[in-house]
Design a protein around this motif. Structure first.
Motif, short mmCIF file in Angstrom:
data_model
loop_
_atom_site.label_atom_id
_atom_site.label_comp_id
_atom_site.label_asym_id
_atom_site.label_seq_id
_atom_site.Cartn_x
_atom_site.Cartn_y
_atom_site.Cartn_z
N PHE A 112 0.84 -1.20 0.00
CA PHE A 112 0.00 0.00 0.00
C PHE A 112 0.87 1.24 0.00
O PHE A 112 1.81 1.35 0.79
CB PHE A 112 -0.89 -0.01 1.25
CG PHE A 112 -1.64 1.26 1.50
CD1 PHE A 112 -2.74 1.59 0.72
CD2 PHE A 112 -1.27 2.12 2.52
CE1 PHE A 112 -3.45 2.77 0.96
CE2 PHE A 112 -1.97 3.29 2.77
CZ PHE A 112 -3.06 3.62 1.99
N GLU A 113 0.56 2.17 -0.88
CA GLU A 113 1.25 3.45 -0.90
C GLU A 113 0.27 4.52 -0.44
O GLU A 113 -0.79 4.70 -1.04
CB GLU A 113 1.78 3.77 -2.30
CG GLU A 113 2.58 5.04 -2.33
CD GLU A 113 3.30 5.27 -3.65
OE1 GLU A 113 3.41 6.44 -4.05
OE2 GLU A 113 3.76 4.29 -4.26
N ILE A 114 0.63 5.19 0.63
CA ILE A 114 -0.24 6.21 1.18
C ILE A 114 -0.13 7.48 0.32
O ILE A 114 0.96 7.94 0.05
CB ILE A 114 0.08 6.48 2.66
CG1 ILE A 114 -1.00 7.34 3.31
CG2 ILE A 114 1.46 7.04 2.85
CD1 ILE A 114 -0.89 7.40 4.83
N THR A 115 -1.26 7.98 -0.13
CA THR A 115 -1.29 9.19 -0.94
C THR A 115 -1.97 10.30 -0.14
O THR A 115 -2.71 10.04 0.81
CB THR A 115 -2.06 8.98 -2.25
OG1 THR A 115 -3.43 8.68 -1.93
CG2 THR A 115 -1.44 7.86 -3.09
N TYR A 116 -1.74 11.51 -0.56
CA TYR A 116 -2.32 12.66 0.13
C TYR A 116 -3.85 12.61 0.18
O TYR A 116 -4.43 12.74 1.27
CB TYR A 116 -1.81 13.96 -0.50
CG TYR A 116 -2.45 15.19 0.08
CD1 TYR A 116 -2.07 15.65 1.33
CD2 TYR A 116 -3.44 15.88 -0.61
CE1 TYR A 116 -2.67 16.78 1.89
CE2 TYR A 116 -4.03 17.01 -0.08
CZ TYR A 116 -3.65 17.45 1.18
OH TYR A 116 -4.24 18.55 1.73
N TRP A 153 -2.45 2.61 10.71
CA TRP A 153 -3.27 2.38 9.51
C TRP A 153 -2.38 1.94 8.36
O TRP A 153 -2.71 1.01 7.62
CB TRP A 153 -4.04 3.67 9.20
CG TRP A 153 -4.93 3.62 8.01
CD1 TRP A 153 -6.01 2.80 7.82
CD2 TRP A 153 -4.84 4.43 6.83
NE1 TRP A 153 -6.59 3.07 6.59
CE2 TRP A 153 -5.89 4.07 5.98
CE3 TRP A 153 -3.96 5.44 6.44
CZ2 TRP A 153 -6.09 4.67 4.75
CZ3 TRP A 153 -4.17 6.04 5.23
CH2 TRP A 153 -5.22 5.65 4.39
N PHE A 154 -1.25 2.61 8.19
CA PHE A 154 -0.29 2.25 7.14
C PHE A 154 0.23 0.82 7.35
O PHE A 154 0.31 0.04 6.39
CB PHE A 154 0.87 3.26 7.16
CG PHE A 154 1.91 3.01 6.11
CD1 PHE A 154 1.71 3.42 4.80
CD2 PHE A 154 3.11 2.39 6.42
CE1 PHE A 154 2.68 3.21 3.81
CE2 PHE A 154 4.08 2.17 5.46
CZ PHE A 154 3.86 2.58 4.15
N LEU A 155 0.56 0.47 8.57
CA LEU A 155 1.01 -0.90 8.86
C LEU A 155 -0.09 -1.91 8.56
O LEU A 155 0.17 -2.98 8.00
CB LEU A 155 1.46 -1.02 10.32
CG LEU A 155 2.73 -0.28 10.70
CD1 LEU A 155 2.94 -0.33 12.21
CD2 LEU A 155 3.94 -0.85 9.95
N ASP A 156 -1.32 -1.57 8.91
CA ASP A 156 -2.44 -2.47 8.64
C ASP A 156 -2.65 -2.66 7.14
O ASP A 156 -2.83 -3.78 6.67
CB ASP A 156 -3.72 -1.92 9.27
CG ASP A 156 -4.91 -2.85 9.08
OD1 ASP A 156 -4.78 -4.06 9.38
OD2 ASP A 156 -5.96 -2.38 8.61
N LYS A 157 -2.60 -1.57 6.39
CA LYS A 157 -2.79 -1.66 4.93
C LYS A 157 -1.68 -2.47 4.27
O LYS A 157 -1.85 -2.99 3.17
CB LYS A 157 -2.85 -0.26 4.31
CG LYS A 157 -4.06 0.55 4.72
CD LYS A 157 -5.32 -0.08 4.24
CE LYS A 157 -6.10 0.84 3.37
NZ LYS A 157 -7.28 0.20 2.80
#
Length: 181
Positions: free
Chosen positions: A46-50, A129-133
């Motif tokens: 998962f790449e977190i975007t703005y 959330w990032f770790l979960d994704k």
């Protein structure tokens, strides 16, 4: 009343040493300034975007009844924090593992103070959330890899740290959430 014998005390000490050997090893490596990033997750799912991050932050505000100041950006530094975790050099990510990206996300969002209110809560939320994704927030048995108390401690440790301690803060954090835990 149970009476302790030398054998039962030894067994108890050995159990504690065995259960906390990894944590004690991290502290020893920290003390000797030889702590390195190891056993981290290479595959980023998962790449977190703005836009996605802002939507999640607004959802967090709505869920917990935050004020309109919660998640209100003061400047463009939040976008910079997100971009920073994906920076490359020579075609390679500067922060190659999921854990390194997550640790830097927590660090940058906490330290940059991009929002009028809620910076630490937003940073902590985005971190888990990032770790979960990326499918590494929970152990295979479904238990949390990072307890509530650890999340608070990580976030406050970063908030109170000095800028020249950044790299060591990141190394500690990565080692406390890597595949060995």
């Amino acid at each position: 009343m149970q009476h302790l014998t030398p054998d039962s005390e030894s067994a108890g000490l050995l159990k504690i040493l065995n259960d906390y050997a990894y944590a004690l090893d991290i502290l020893d490596k920290y003390d000797h300034q030889v702590l390195a990033i190891e056993s981290a997750t290479a595959e980023n799912l998962f790449e977190i975007t703005y836009p996605v991050a802002m939507s999640a932050i607004l959802g967090l505000r709505d869920k917990f009844g935050g004020s309109t100041l919660f998640g209100n950006e003061k400047d463009e530094s939040f976008q910079g924090s997100l971009a920073a975790i994906y920076q490359t050099f020579g075609g390679q990510y500067v922060y190659p593992s999921v854990e390194e990206k997550a640790a830097h996300l927590l660090y940058f969002v906490t330290k940059n103070h991009s929002f009028s209110d809620g910076n630490k809560r937003i940073a902590a939320f985005l971190f888990v959330w990032f770790l979960d994704k990326n499918n590494i927030l929970y152990h295979t048995d479904g238990s949390k890899k990072i307890g509530d108390n650890a999340l608070v401690a990580f976030t406050l440790m970063i908030a109170e740290s000095k800028p020249d301690e950044k790299e060591m803060m990141i190394k500690v954090l990565v080692n406390l959430m890597n595949m060995r835990n």
